[in-house]
Design an enzyme around this catalytic site. Structure first.
Site, short mmCIF file in Angstrom:
data_model
loop_
_atom_site.label_atom_id
_atom_site.label_comp_id
_atom_site.label_asym_id
_atom_site.label_seq_id
_atom_site.Cartn_x
_atom_site.Cartn_y
_atom_site.Cartn_z
N SER A 42 13.94 -7.01 34.01
CA SER A 42 12.64 -6.53 33.69
C SER A 42 11.80 -8.10 33.62
CB SER A 42 12.15 -5.71 32.79
OG SER A 42 12.75 -4.47 32.95
N ASP A 82 14.17 -2.05 23.77
CA ASP A 82 13.46 -0.95 24.68
C ASP A 82 13.82 0.39 23.99
OD1 ASP A 82 12.18 0.22 26.65
OD2 ASP A 82 13.73 -0.21 28.23
N ARG A 106 20.11 -5.32 25.86
CA ARG A 106 19.04 -4.32 26.17
C ARG A 106 19.43 -3.25 25.67
NH1 ARG A 106 14.87 -3.79 31.28
NH2 ARG A 106 13.71 -2.29 30.20
N ARG A 141 -0.25 -0.46 30.10
CA ARG A 141 -0.13 0.62 29.34
C ARG A 141 -1.55 1.20 29.07
NH1 ARG A 141 5.46 0.71 26.01
NH2 ARG A 141 6.82 0.23 27.80
N SER A 176 5.45 -7.66 27.53
CA SER A 176 5.44 -8.28 28.80
C SER A 176 4.17 -8.37 29.54
CB SER A 176 6.47 -7.33 29.72
OG SER A 176 5.94 -6.30 30.25
N THR A 177 4.02 -9.10 30.54
CA THR A 177 2.64 -9.10 31.01
C THR A 177 2.26 -7.61 31.54
OG1 THR A 177 3.43 -11.35 32.08
CG2 THR A 177 1.61 -10.22 33.33
N GLU A 178 3.48 -7.08 32.37
CA GLU A 178 3.36 -5.67 32.67
C GLU A 178 2.90 -4.69 31.69
OE1 GLU A 178 6.22 -7.64 33.28
OE2 GLU A 178 5.66 -8.23 35.18
N ASN A 179 3.08 -4.86 30.25
CA ASN A 179 2.74 -4.05 29.49
C ASN A 179 1.37 -3.96 29.06
OD1 ASN A 179 5.49 -4.81 27.16
ND2 ASN A 179 5.35 -3.21 28.49
N GLY A 186 9.50 4.38 22.26
CA GLY A 186 8.59 5.52 22.85
C GLY A 186 9.28 6.58 22.66
N HIS A 201 6.92 2.08 17.67
CA HIS A 201 6.84 0.82 17.52
C HIS A 201 6.85 0.07 16.06
CE1 HIS A 201 6.04 0.64 21.79
NE2 HIS A 201 4.95 1.23 21.50
C1 FPP Z 1 9.79 -0.96 24.34
O1 FPP Z 1 9.68 0.32 23.87
C2 FPP Z 1 9.09 -1.71 23.11
C3 FPP Z 1 7.94 -2.43 23.41
C4 FPP Z 1 6.98 -2.72 24.69
C5 FPP Z 1 7.16 -3.15 22.33
C6 FPP Z 1 8.22 -3.77 21.01
C7 FPP Z 1 7.36 -4.10 20.08
C8 FPP Z 1 8.09 -4.11 18.65
C9 FPP Z 1 9.36 -3.62 18.54
C10 FPP Z 1 7.04 -3.98 17.69
C11 FPP Z 1 6.56 -5.58 17.17
C12 FPP Z 1 7.44 -6.58 17.27
C13 FPP Z 1 7.37 -7.64 16.67
C14 FPP Z 1 8.30 -8.79 16.94
C15 FPP Z 1 6.38 -7.84 15.30
P1 FPP Z 1 8.97 1.21 24.91
O2 FPP Z 1 7.75 1.37 24.56
O3 FPP Z 1 9.13 0.87 26.44
O4 FPP Z 1 10.00 2.77 24.68
P2 FPP Z 1 10.11 3.87 25.95
O5 FPP Z 1 11.01 2.95 26.90
O6 FPP Z 1 11.13 4.71 25.14
O7 FPP Z 1 8.76 4.26 26.10
#
Ligand code: FPP
Length: 248
Positions: free
Chosen positions: A197, A21, A189, A72, A66-69, A24, A38
């Site tokens: 989550s 996490d 986490r 976005r 995640s399913t919730e993603n 962003g 990312h």
């Molecule tokens: C959470 O950060 C991250 C994700 C939802 C995506 C994770 C993906 C990667 C690390 C890249 C691809 C991975 C692989 C295994 C190839 P966030 O976007 O929720 O950050 P924030 O909470 O600061 O907004």
């Protein structure tokens, strides 16, 4: 003293699960857009997989989507899917060379076809490796997984093959997508959030939780070693008392 040398090689968790996490927020700190975060997060993934091989963690599950993603903004979902395809394709030779076997859990059929194809190819190419099993949780949520398990068991009851009195926790486990993996002993986490989550709710029943303020793109080997050391300093009691643990 160097963190790595403080790690007890005889007390390494077999399975570590990570909620990656903070991509962003990391990007925002750099004045960049979320997708940049990312991309940088992939470098952390590479380092942590490598660290698992080096210290002897046999299973690593990463909550990649995640399913919730799916809720976005479309541009971010599309960029994440593209990143997944590109990363899997680019990293497969590296995974193979390091003895990493790739696996996936989640509603894989809901992913774009290009992603499913790339994933399956890499799963096939790396299937004989045994040093580390890297499990990507993709379009995954624990409630989705448990609901599916209940449906499968209910079908067995309906067809008369199963008596409800014979439903056991083992049977539920056997109907989860993690049937082939041991439960994680450690869940990490990043980014200061203290939530689970919808991630491996059943499988984390006895796991130790490690929360760090570090954002995922900054979570590299040294941070991982800190998490392992914190785990090694915990007493895992499984519902017993400390005295029972020392006398047994
Ligand atoms: C959470 O950060 C991250 C994700 C939802 C995506 C994770 C993906 C990667 C690390 C890249 C691809 C991975 C692989 C295994 C190839 P966030 O976007 O929720 O950050 P924030 O909470 O600061 O907004």
């Amino acid at each position: 003293m160097e963190l790595l040398s403080q790690i007890d090689k005889n007390n390494i968790p077999k399975h570590v699960a990570i909620i990656m996490d903070g991509n962003g927020r990391w990007a925002k700190q750099q004045g960049e857009n979320r997708v940049f975060g990312h991309h940088e997060g992939v470098n952390s993934v590479r380092e942590i997989v490598e660290a698992c091989g080096e210290i002897g963690v046999k299973y690593l599950t990463l909550y990649a989507f995640s399913t919730e993603n799916w809720n976005r903004p479309k541009e971010e979902v599309d960029a994440l899917m593209e990143l997944l395809v590109a990363t899997i394709s680019m990293e497969t030779p590296n995974l193979n060379q390091k003895g990493v076997r790739l696996q996936a859990i989640g509603d894989i059929k809901s992913l774009p076809l290009s992603c499913q194809k790339e994933l399956q190819e890499s799963i096939d190419i790396t299937s004989a490796n045994s040093r580390v099993t890297l499990i990507l949780a993709l379009s995954y949520s624990s409630k989705w997984e448990i609901t599916n398990a209940v449906k499968k068991i209910a079908e067995e009851v309906k067809s008369g093959k199963l008596n409800p009195d014979d439903i056991s926790s083992k049977m539920i486990e056997n109907n989860l997508s993690t049937i082939n993996y041991p439960d994680p002993e450690l869940m990490i986490r990043t980014s200061g959030e203290h939530r689970i989550s919808n991630f491996l709710l059943w499988q984390l029943a006895y796991a130790e939780f490690y929360f760090t303020e570090v954002l995922w793109p900054d979570f590299r080997k040294q941070e991982f070693y800190k998490a392992i050391l914190a785990y090694q300093n915990r007493e895992r009691r499984f519902g017993l008392t400390s005295e029972q643990l020392t006398t047994n």
